[in-house]
Scaffold this motif. Structure first.
Motif, PDB file in Angstrom:
ATOM      1  N   UNK A   1      -2.211 -20.285  -2.636  1.00  0.00           N
ATOM      2  CA  UNK A   1      -1.278 -19.866  -1.590  1.00  0.00           C
ATOM      3  C   UNK A   1       0.023 -20.650  -1.723  1.00  0.00           C
ATOM      4  N   UNK A   2       0.857 -20.196  -2.635  1.00  0.00           N
ATOM      5  CA  UNK A   2       2.079 -20.912  -2.986  1.00  0.00           C
ATOM      6  C   UNK A   2       3.168 -20.794  -1.924  1.00  0.00           C
ATOM      7  N   UNK A   3       3.156 -19.707  -1.158  1.00  0.00           N
ATOM      8  CA  UNK A   3       4.271 -19.447  -0.226  1.00  0.00           C
ATOM      9  C   UNK A   3       3.788 -19.018   1.151  1.00  0.00           C
ATOM     10  N   UNK A   4       2.654 -19.525   1.575  1.00  0.00           N
ATOM     11  CA  UNK A   4       2.093 -19.218   2.896  1.00  0.00           C
ATOM     12  C   UNK A   4       2.027 -17.713   3.138  1.00  0.00           C
ATOM     13  N   UNK A   5       1.174 -17.060   2.367  1.00  0.00           N
ATOM     14  CA  UNK A   5       0.991 -15.616   2.509  1.00  0.00           C
ATOM     15  C   UNK A   5       0.023 -15.260   3.641  1.00  0.00           C
ATOM     16  N   UNK A   6      -0.532 -16.260   4.293  1.00  0.00           N
ATOM     17  CA  UNK A   6      -1.591 -16.027   5.272  1.00  0.00           C
ATOM     18  C   UNK A   6      -1.192 -15.048   6.378  1.00  0.00           C
TER      19      UNK A   6
ATOM     20  N   UNK B   1      -5.938 -17.542 -18.308  1.00  0.00           N
ATOM     21  CA  UNK B   1      -6.858 -17.747 -17.186  1.00  0.00           C
ATOM     22  C   UNK B   1      -6.175 -18.526 -16.069  1.00  0.00           C
ATOM     23  N   UNK B   2      -6.162 -17.964 -14.876  1.00  0.00           N
ATOM     24  CA  UNK B   2      -5.512 -18.597 -13.740  1.00  0.00           C
ATOM     25  C   UNK B   2      -6.514 -19.444 -12.966  1.00  0.00           C
ATOM     26  N   UNK B   3      -6.034 -20.477 -12.265  1.00  0.00           N
ATOM     27  CA  UNK B   3      -6.950 -21.400 -11.582  1.00  0.00           C
ATOM     28  C   UNK B   3      -7.889 -20.726 -10.587  1.00  0.00           C
ATOM     29  N   UNK B   4      -7.398 -19.724  -9.862  1.00  0.00           N
ATOM     30  CA  UNK B   4      -8.227 -19.113  -8.836  1.00  0.00           C
ATOM     31  C   UNK B   4      -9.399 -18.334  -9.410  1.00  0.00           C
ATOM     32  N   UNK B   5      -9.311 -17.924 -10.674  1.00  0.00           N
ATOM     33  CA  UNK B   5     -10.436 -17.214 -11.273  1.00  0.00           C
ATOM     34  C   UNK B   5     -11.639 -18.134 -11.427  1.00  0.00           C
TER      35      UNK B   5
ATOM     36  N   UNK C   1      -4.693 -28.139  -3.829  1.00  0.00           N
ATOM     37  CA  UNK C   1      -4.596 -28.076  -2.372  1.00  0.00           C
ATOM     38  C   UNK C   1      -4.124 -26.701  -1.898  1.00  0.00           C
ATOM     39  N   UNK C   2      -3.571 -25.902  -2.803  1.00  0.00           N
ATOM     40  CA  UNK C   2      -3.130 -24.557  -2.450  1.00  0.00           C
ATOM     41  C   UNK C   2      -4.234 -23.515  -2.611  1.00  0.00           C
ATOM     42  N   UNK C   3      -5.369 -23.900  -3.169  1.00  0.00           N
ATOM     43  CA  UNK C   3      -6.449 -22.949  -3.449  1.00  0.00           C
ATOM     44  C   UNK C   3      -7.033 -22.401  -2.151  1.00  0.00           C
ATOM     45  N   UNK C   4      -7.232 -21.088  -2.128  1.00  0.00           N
ATOM     46  CA  UNK C   4      -7.807 -20.414  -0.965  1.00  0.00           C
ATOM     47  C   UNK C   4      -8.855 -19.407  -1.431  1.00  0.00           C
ATOM     48  N   UNK C   5      -9.833 -19.192  -0.558  1.00  0.00           N
ATOM     49  CA  UNK C   5     -10.843 -18.164  -0.819  1.00  0.00           C
ATOM     50  C   UNK C   5     -11.148 -17.457   0.491  1.00  0.00           C
ATOM     51  N   UNK C   6     -11.075 -16.124   0.449  1.00  0.00           N
ATOM     52  CA  UNK C   6     -11.342 -15.315   1.636  1.00  0.00           C
ATOM     53  C   UNK C   6     -12.343 -14.215   1.292  1.00  0.00           C
ATOM     54  N   UNK C   7     -13.120 -13.858   2.288  1.00  0.00           N
ATOM     55  CA  UNK C   7     -13.983 -12.682   2.197  1.00  0.00           C
ATOM     56  C   UNK C   7     -13.546 -11.721   3.292  1.00  0.00           C
ATOM     57  N   UNK C   8     -13.237 -10.486   2.905  1.00  0.00           N
ATOM     58  CA  UNK C   8     -12.806  -9.459   3.838  1.00  0.00           C
ATOM     59  C   UNK C   8     -13.937  -8.427   3.964  1.00  0.00           C
TER      60      UNK C   8
ATOM     61  N   UNK D   1       3.687 -12.534  -4.198  1.00  0.00           N
ATOM     62  CA  UNK D   1       4.735 -12.209  -3.221  1.00  0.00           C
ATOM     63  C   UNK D   1       4.101 -11.378  -2.111  1.00  0.00           C
ATOM     64  N   UNK D   2       4.670 -11.471  -0.914  1.00  0.00           N
ATOM     65  CA  UNK D   2       4.119 -10.734   0.223  1.00  0.00           C
ATOM     66  C   UNK D   2       4.103  -9.225  -0.019  1.00  0.00           C
TER      67      UNK D   2
END
Length: 263
Positions: free
Chosen positions: A217-222, A61-65, A251-258, A184-185
């Protein structure tokens, strides 16, 4: 409040699994979660090891889940009665939470090693969708609430063509969910191609549907994420974690809605 307790269990024996394979399961742990709406889930998975020796990234189980699962249970109205596809299901946490509310949840993963454990975790939490899955080698065709499929991302993928043929006439996929799908990008383009393809099967009209994504977001994929999502005609909304998270997230956790723009 969300809690995690881990109780280590060991198995040195080889177990026969569905989908025509076998898996040696070692040092599985039991993870217990609590989410909003009195959701309690118990799943099995491996503990994170060195990424170079991890047998399969889908076996833990990964943190973002946890982030996405909290969002789903907090804002359940967005998922009630919907047909949902989870990409990169892994051990199945987010899909299990969504299955409490959805009309239909399709768990998918391209990692063959993770599918047997995913199937076991879905089976052991079947109380969430009030129906037992049909545990056979041909997924769960007889269940009207849950199914599990192998699905690879990107163009010219036979599994994506099979998905469309098998499910697009029966279900109206409004929502795609996924957590920790981006490392990875280079993975972002095939991910959005797949999301776009799934939502294009929605019979209520072209240009509809929503993709919920959480990741570290480990490597600034934004920048690439924004560019690729716009290419596929999505509007990206950044969700503030403090509106629903009840613990101190990375602090790297991100959540987006597309959300799809009308084409």
């Amino acid at each position: 409040m969300d809690k995690i307790n881990k109780n280590e269990t060991n198995s040195d024996s080889e177990e026969e699994i569905g989908l025509g394979g076998s898996l040696i399961v070692e040092e599985l742990e039991t993870y217990k979660y609590e989410f909003y709406d009195d959701i309690k889930i118990e799943i099995e998975g491996q503990e994170l090891q060195n990424v170079n020796i991890q047998p399969s990234t889908g076996l833990l189980p990964w943190p973002a889940s946890r982030v996405l699962s909290l969002y789903i249970s907090k804002y359940k109205e967005e998922f009630i009665g919907k047909d949902v596809v989870e990409l990169g299901s892994g051990v199945g946490l987010c899909g299990l939470v969504s299955s409490k509310y959805t009309n239909f949840t399709l768990f998918t993963d391209g990692d063959e090693k993770s599918l047997p454990l995913l199937r076991d975790n879905v089976q052991s939490n079947s109380n969430l969708f009030n129906n037992k899955i049909n545990n056979n080698n041909n997924s769960n065709n007889n269940n009207d609430r849950i199914s599990i499929e192998r699905l690879y991302w990107g163009n010219n993928q036979p599994t994506l063509d099979s998905f469309k043929e098998k499910y697009s006439n029966k279900y109206n996929f409004d929502i795609v969910i996924g957590s920790d799908l981006i490392y990875v990008d280079a993975s972002i383009e095939p991910l959005f191609f797949t999301v776009d393809s799934i939502l294009n099967t929605n019979k209520s009209g072209v240009g509809k549907g929503t993709f919920y994504l959480s990741f570290l977001d480990r490597k600034n994929h934004f920048p690439i994420l924004k560019s690729v999502s716009e290419k596929y005609n999505f509007t990206m909304e950044n969700i503030e974690l403090n509106t629903f998270i009840n613990y101190e997230a990375s602090t790297m956790a991100r959540m987006f809605i597309f959300k799809r723009n009308n084409k």
